[in-house]
Design an enzyme around this catalytic site. Structure first.
Site, PDB file in Angstrom:
ATOM      1  N   LYS A   1       0.797  -1.238   0.000  1.00 13.56           N
ATOM      2  CA  LYS A   1       0.000   0.000   0.000  1.00 13.56           C
ATOM      3  C   LYS A   1       0.829   1.287   0.000  1.00 13.56           C
ATOM      4  O   LYS A   1       0.307   2.367   0.225  1.00 13.56           O
ATOM      5  CB  LYS A   1      -1.013   0.063   1.168  1.00 13.56           C
ATOM      6  CG  LYS A   1      -1.837  -1.177   1.406  1.00 13.56           C
ATOM      7  CD  LYS A   1      -2.240  -1.906   0.172  1.00 13.56           C
ATOM      8  CE  LYS A   1      -3.233  -1.147  -0.694  1.00 13.56           C
ATOM      9  NZ  LYS A   1      -3.372  -1.830  -2.015  1.00 13.56           N
TER      10      LYS A   1
ATOM     11  N   HIS B   1       7.384  -7.031  -2.260  1.00 17.03           N
ATOM     12  CA  HIS B   1       7.140  -6.501  -0.910  1.00 17.03           C
ATOM     13  C   HIS B   1       8.067  -7.172   0.098  1.00 17.03           C
ATOM     14  O   HIS B   1       7.921  -6.965   1.298  1.00 17.03           O
ATOM     15  CB  HIS B   1       5.710  -6.789  -0.460  1.00 17.03           C
ATOM     16  CG  HIS B   1       4.638  -6.123  -1.253  1.00 17.03           C
ATOM     17  ND1 HIS B   1       4.676  -4.809  -1.618  1.00 17.03           N
ATOM     18  CD2 HIS B   1       3.457  -6.605  -1.735  1.00 17.03           C
ATOM     19  CE1 HIS B   1       3.562  -4.516  -2.296  1.00 17.03           C
ATOM     20  NE2 HIS B   1       2.822  -5.584  -2.376  1.00 17.03           N
TER      21      HIS B   1
ATOM     22  N   ARG C   1       5.662   5.282   2.466  1.00 13.22           N
ATOM     23  CA  ARG C   1       4.459   6.106   2.674  1.00 13.22           C
ATOM     24  C   ARG C   1       4.247   6.227   4.174  1.00 13.22           C
ATOM     25  O   ARG C   1       4.598   5.297   4.918  1.00 13.22           O
ATOM     26  CB  ARG C   1       3.261   5.422   2.025  1.00 13.22           C
ATOM     27  CG  ARG C   1       1.979   6.241   2.055  1.00 13.22           C
ATOM     28  CD  ARG C   1       0.840   5.495   1.383  1.00 13.22           C
ATOM     29  NE  ARG C   1      -0.307   6.355   1.201  1.00 13.22           N
ATOM     30  CZ  ARG C   1      -1.476   5.959   0.714  1.00 13.22           C
ATOM     31  NH1 ARG C   1      -1.645   4.691   0.356  1.00 13.22           N
ATOM     32  NH2 ARG C   1      -2.480   6.808   0.588  1.00 13.22           N
TER      33      ARG C   1
ATOM     34  N   SER D   1      -5.101   2.514   4.199  1.00 12.53           N
ATOM     35  CA  SER D   1      -5.160   1.930   2.861  1.00 12.53           C
ATOM     36  C   SER D   1      -5.180   0.394   2.941  1.00 12.53           C
ATOM     37  O   SER D   1      -5.939  -0.278   2.234  1.00 12.53           O
ATOM     38  CB  SER D   1      -3.955   2.410   2.047  1.00 12.53           C
ATOM     39  OG  SER D   1      -3.977   1.889   0.739  1.00 12.53           O
TER      40      SER D   1
ATOM     41  N   PHE E   1      -3.312   9.496 -10.932  1.00 17.33           N
ATOM     42  CA  PHE E   1      -4.268   8.593 -10.289  1.00 17.33           C
ATOM     43  C   PHE E   1      -5.450   8.318 -11.220  1.00 17.33           C
ATOM     44  O   PHE E   1      -5.833   7.168 -11.427  1.00 17.33           O
ATOM     45  CB  PHE E   1      -4.748   9.189  -8.962  1.00 17.33           C
ATOM     46  CG  PHE E   1      -5.730   8.302  -8.251  1.00 17.33           C
ATOM     47  CD1 PHE E   1      -5.305   7.193  -7.543  1.00 17.33           C
ATOM     48  CD2 PHE E   1      -7.092   8.575  -8.317  1.00 17.33           C
ATOM     49  CE1 PHE E   1      -6.213   6.359  -6.906  1.00 17.33           C
ATOM     50  CE2 PHE E   1      -8.007   7.743  -7.678  1.00 17.33           C
ATOM     51  CZ  PHE E   1      -7.565   6.641  -6.968  1.00 17.33           C
TER      52      PHE E   1
ATOM     53  N   MET F   1      -4.569   6.133 -14.217  1.00 24.20           N
ATOM     54  CA  MET F   1      -4.347   4.738 -13.826  1.00 24.20           C
ATOM     55  C   MET F   1      -5.650   4.054 -13.419  1.00 24.20           C
ATOM     56  O   MET F   1      -5.866   2.877 -13.686  1.00 24.20           O
ATOM     57  CB  MET F   1      -3.313   4.653 -12.702  1.00 24.20           C
ATOM     58  CG  MET F   1      -1.907   4.935 -13.227  1.00 24.20           C
ATOM     59  SD  MET F   1      -0.612   4.592 -12.021  1.00 24.20           S
ATOM     60  CE  MET F   1      -0.797   2.831 -11.773  1.00 24.20           C
TER      61      MET F   1
ATOM     62  N   LYS G   1      -8.341   5.926  -3.289  1.00 22.98           N
ATOM     63  CA  LYS G   1      -8.443   7.386  -3.172  1.00 22.98           C
ATOM     64  C   LYS G   1      -7.189   8.077  -3.690  1.00 22.98           C
ATOM     65  O   LYS G   1      -7.258   9.141  -4.286  1.00 22.98           O
ATOM     66  CB  LYS G   1      -8.602   7.765  -1.694  1.00 22.98           C
ATOM     67  CG  LYS G   1     -10.025   7.817  -1.196  1.00 22.98           C
ATOM     68  CD  LYS G   1     -10.076   8.500   0.178  1.00 22.98           C
ATOM     69  CE  LYS G   1     -11.492   8.860   0.569  1.00 22.98           C
ATOM     70  NZ  LYS G   1     -11.536   9.484   1.906  1.00 22.98           N
TER      71      LYS G   1
END
Ligand code: A3P
Length: 279
Positions: free
Chosen positions: A43, A95, A117, A125, A216, A219, A237
């Site tokens: 995320k 990840h 982030r 998220s 955003f 995509m 979002k």
């Protein structure tokens, strides 16, 4: 729901996507010197960054390389063999925690882009992602998810441990870290930094083209093609600060204390710009 996650070397993973066999096969994965590796905690902007690199490589080489937004650790071990047939440069993403990155990426001095982030938006998220993806358990409340996030009882383990591990092993020669929030707030200059790091020198016009293809909205619009039915789960979002709609005062303090304990004063900790995005 428990069996949707499996544990490997003390960290949880989605069992539909990950297996011990693939983790073992990854130990001998053959990296190439010109691979581009994207590493993220879930995320933190994985799909965004993969798309950015895809567009940069396409524009720079005037080609249309394969867009593969799945993590290297997903799927059967046989899938790994498919990586050997891919033309260079390969965009690879994962990840995996630092310790579990196949060693050949370091031996070959592959350039690694770490996308970070802020932990509070990451948690929110992740909560929505858990509840929208059939492959992950569902939570009946934010509070329950928050507790598991803090305890590291979520897919890919504890956020702070993940970041600290990269912090301890950060090598400025081969690694660059970038912040999701920085990309949001100064997209063209973030793209410039990324392209320079990977030596994909692009004109201002080309940077703008990459920016427009990876906004955003663009995509999200393409997500039927890139992510099929899961599109809405991956492009929710795309904002900074949604955590304020979920966190209680107390939960906020818990995360602040963890930031202090794990990351305050460190290079990656400073990069997070914690006071700006988490207070
Ligand atoms: P939100 O759930 O806060 O919306 P990952 O790709 O690592 O799973 O990260 C997903 C998060 O990145 C989601 O955050 C998603 O909306 C956001 N995201 C994806 N593409 C983006 C883009 N082009 N710009 C901004 N945010 C984006």
């Amino acid at each position: 729901a428990e069996d949707l996650l499996m544990s490997y070397k003390g960290i949880l993973y989605p069992s539909i996507l990950c297996s011990v066999e693939t983790f073992q096969a990854l130990e001998t994965f053959k990296a190439r010197g010109d691979d581009l590796l994207v590493v993220t905690y879930p995320k933190n902007g994985t799909n965004w960054t993969i798309q950015i690199l895809h567009e940069m490589v396409s524009v720079f080489h005037n080609s249309d390389p394969l867009l593969d937004a799945t993590m290297i650790e997903f799927g059967d071990p046989e899938i790994l063999a498919g990586f050997e047939d891919r033309p260079s440069p390969r965009i690879i993403s994962t990840h995996l925690n630092f310790k579990n990155i196949p060693k050949s990426f370091f031996q070959k001095k592959v350039k690694i882009l770490l996308v970070l982030r802020n932990p509070k938006d990451t948690a929110v998220s992740f909560y929505h992602f858990y509840n929208s993806l059939p492959a992950l358990p569902s939570y009946t409340s934010w509070d329950l998810f928050f507790n598991d996030f803090i305890d590291g009882k979520v897919s890919y383990g504890q956020y702070f441990e993940y970041v600290v591990d990269w912090e301890k092993n950060f090598n400025d020669e081969t690694m660059m870290a970038i912040l999701f929030e920085e990309m949001k707030e100064d997209f063209p200059s973030s793209l410039k930094k990324i392209s320079e790091f990977f030596q994909l020198s692009l004109s201002e016009e080309q940077i703008n083209l990459v920016a427009s293809r990876t906004s955003f909205n663009s995509m999200k619009e393409k997500s039927d093609n890139t992510h099929g039915k899961l599109g809405d789960s991956f492009f929710r979002k795309g904002e900074i600060g949604d955590w304020k709609n979920y966190f209680t005062e107390e939960q906020s303090k818990v995360v602040d204390a963890m930031f202090q304990k794990y990351l305050a004063g460190t290079k990656l900790g400073n990069m997070l710009n914690y006071d700006k995005y988490c207070k």
